[in-house]
Design an enzyme around this catalytic site. Structure first.
Site, PDB file in Angstrom:
ATOM      1  N   ARG A 296       0.815  -1.214   0.000  1.00 30.09           N
ATOM      2  CA  ARG A 296       0.000   0.000   0.000  1.00 30.09           C
ATOM      3  C   ARG A 296       0.852   1.270   0.000  1.00 30.09           C
ATOM      4  O   ARG A 296       0.545   2.230  -0.710  1.00 30.09           O
ATOM      5  CB  ARG A 296      -0.966  -0.011   1.196  1.00 30.09           C
ATOM      6  CG  ARG A 296      -1.845   1.219   1.347  1.00 30.09           C
ATOM      7  CD  ARG A 296      -2.447   1.724   0.046  1.00 30.09           C
ATOM      8  NE  ARG A 296      -3.122   0.696  -0.729  1.00 30.09           N
ATOM      9  CZ  ARG A 296      -3.411   0.797  -2.011  1.00 30.09           C
ATOM     10  NH1 ARG A 296      -3.070   1.894  -2.689  1.00 30.09           N
ATOM     11  NH2 ARG A 296      -4.024  -0.181  -2.649  1.00 30.09           N
TER      12      ARG A 296
ATOM     13  N   LYS B 105       2.346  24.959  -3.506  1.00 29.73           N
ATOM     14  CA  LYS B 105       1.047  24.387  -3.135  1.00 29.73           C
ATOM     15  C   LYS B 105       1.137  22.865  -3.187  1.00 29.73           C
ATOM     16  O   LYS B 105       0.595  22.198  -4.074  1.00 29.73           O
ATOM     17  CB  LYS B 105      -0.046  24.922  -4.057  1.00 29.73           C
ATOM     18  CG  LYS B 105      -0.246  26.427  -3.909  1.00 29.73           C
ATOM     19  CD  LYS B 105      -1.243  26.963  -4.914  1.00 29.73           C
ATOM     20  CE  LYS B 105      -1.387  28.483  -4.787  1.00 29.73           C
ATOM     21  NZ  LYS B 105      -2.307  29.052  -5.786  1.00 29.73           N
TER      22      LYS B 105
ATOM     23  N   LYS C  31       5.250  39.572  -2.862  1.00 27.44           N
ATOM     24  CA  LYS C  31       3.878  39.429  -3.341  1.00 27.44           C
ATOM     25  C   LYS C  31       3.042  40.620  -2.890  1.00 27.44           C
ATOM     26  O   LYS C  31       3.537  41.553  -2.240  1.00 27.44           O
ATOM     27  CB  LYS C  31       3.293  38.106  -2.848  1.00 27.44           C
ATOM     28  CG  LYS C  31       4.144  36.888  -3.277  1.00 27.44           C
ATOM     29  CD  LYS C  31       3.397  35.599  -3.177  1.00 27.44           C
ATOM     30  CE  LYS C  31       2.450  35.444  -4.339  1.00 27.44           C
ATOM     31  NZ  LYS C  31       1.773  34.122  -4.321  1.00 27.44           N
TER      32      LYS C  31
ATOM     33  N   GLU D  90       5.667  40.461  -7.635  1.00 28.80           N
ATOM     34  CA  GLU D  90       4.367  40.182  -8.249  1.00 28.80           C
ATOM     35  C   GLU D  90       3.651  41.474  -8.608  1.00 28.80           C
ATOM     36  O   GLU D  90       3.621  42.422  -7.815  1.00 28.80           O
ATOM     37  CB  GLU D  90       3.515  39.379  -7.270  1.00 28.80           C
ATOM     38  CG  GLU D  90       2.098  39.106  -7.726  1.00 28.80           C
ATOM     39  CD  GLU D  90       1.280  38.409  -6.662  1.00 28.80           C
ATOM     40  OE1 GLU D  90       1.469  37.190  -6.487  1.00 28.80           O
ATOM     41  OE2 GLU D  90       0.467  39.079  -5.991  1.00 28.80           O
TER      42      GLU D  90
ATOM     43  N   ASP E 291       0.502  38.283 -12.455  1.00 20.83           N
ATOM     44  CA  ASP E 291      -0.529  37.501 -11.784  1.00 20.83           C
ATOM     45  C   ASP E 291      -1.929  37.834 -12.288  1.00 20.83           C
ATOM     46  O   ASP E 291      -2.331  39.004 -12.341  1.00 20.83           O
ATOM     47  CB  ASP E 291      -0.457  37.756 -10.275  1.00 20.83           C
ATOM     48  CG  ASP E 291      -1.305  36.773  -9.484  1.00 20.83           C
ATOM     49  OD1 ASP E 291      -1.255  35.565  -9.788  1.00 20.83           O
ATOM     50  OD2 ASP E 291      -2.011  37.213  -8.565  1.00 20.83           O
TER      51      ASP E 291
END
Length: 280
Positions: A101, A136, A168, A198, A220
């Site tokens: 597994r 992510k 960002k 960004e 973005d």
């Protein structure tokens, strides 16, 4: 691609085996499989795709029982057809069942990421654009999920917050604007560390180009026409990266704008597991 040392992967695989075996091991196998029974098992692809996780699957079996003979038939990074044998494992039947597994979980998950990445990369053919992943990722599995992106023909973005400076929108807001954020970044960055910033509007991009100090710009959530204009404005002075809402059906038109990179969070956070099975 050179494999990672097993030494790096072993803690991940060992933790997964301990989780699966629990406090008392495989009670089913101990109950129904007589000691000493030997078999050859085959890890099969039940769907076509791109393979990743074979190194980890082999390590899972070897950690359970070093005496198992594990033969990889299709290496990481290669394409596979439905029904193709990816790996053979020969030896003690109980040992094979105990590792099954964990080996399938890793190989199926990582092959799914590699397969989806390969689909995105195919949409960039004939352009300069490279498909790259993001942070992510599944907590604790970033290293192997990013490796799966490489197996699919993609590229890696930052592995952690310590790799590079990426300014960002929230950094810009907290710093008081683009100019102060870039000025502070330039003052603190070493000669080895790149700076990316960004923007989501062309007037912000114009300010970035005027202030200077960035090595790359993250474009973005821009419409395709806006991306085209952004690339024209940059004119090769910065690395350009398109990001946000990068669905598979849009990749070809984004790549045609001339951007250098297209970052896609879905490569790791939304990939479907490739259907694999282990058969005696």
């Amino acid at each position: 691609m050179t494999p990672l040392p097993d030494l790096i992967l072993e803690p991940l695989v060992r933790a997964a085996l301990i989780e699966d075996l629990g406090t008392y091991g495989d009670v089913t196998t101990r109950a129904v499989i007589p000691a000493g029974i030997r078999y050859t098992a085959r890890l099969n692809a039940r769907a076509a795709g791109r393979v990743s996780g074979m190194q980890i699957a082999a390590l899972a079996f070897r950690l359970v029982d070093p005496a198992l003979a594990v033969t990889t038939k299709v290496p990481d990074g290669a394409a596979c057809a439905a029904g193709e044998v990816l790996m053979e494992i020969a030896g003690d039947a109980a040992s094979i069942l105990m590792g099954e597994r964990v080996a399938l979980n890793f190989a199926g998950r990582l092959s799914g990421i590699a397969s989806q990445t390969a689909d995105f990369v195919a949409e960039t053919r004939g352009t300069r654009a490279r498909i790259t992943c993001t942070r992510k990722t599944t907590p604790g599995l970033r290293l192997v999920e990013k490796q799966a992106v490489l197996h699919g023909g993609g590229f890696n973005h930052r592995f952690s917050l310590s790799d590079a400076i990426l300014i960002k929108d929230n950094h810009i807001a907290a710093a008081g604007g683009i100019a102060p954020a870039l000025t502070a970044a330039k003052a603190s960055a070493s000669h080895m560390m790149r700076v990316e910033i960004e923007v989501d509007r062309l007037d912000q991009l114009a300010e970035v180009l005027e202030v200077g100090g960035a090595d790359a710009v993250l474009l973005d959530n821009m419409e395709t026409a806006t991306l085209t204009e952004a690339v024209r404005m940059v004119a090769g002075r910065l690395i350009t990266e398109a990001s946000g809402n990068m669905a598979l059906g849009r990749i070809a038109e984004v790549a045609a704008t001339g951007v250098d990179y297209i970052s896609v969070g879905a490569l790791t956070h939304s990939a479907r597991t490739l259907d694999l099975g282990l058969d005696f």
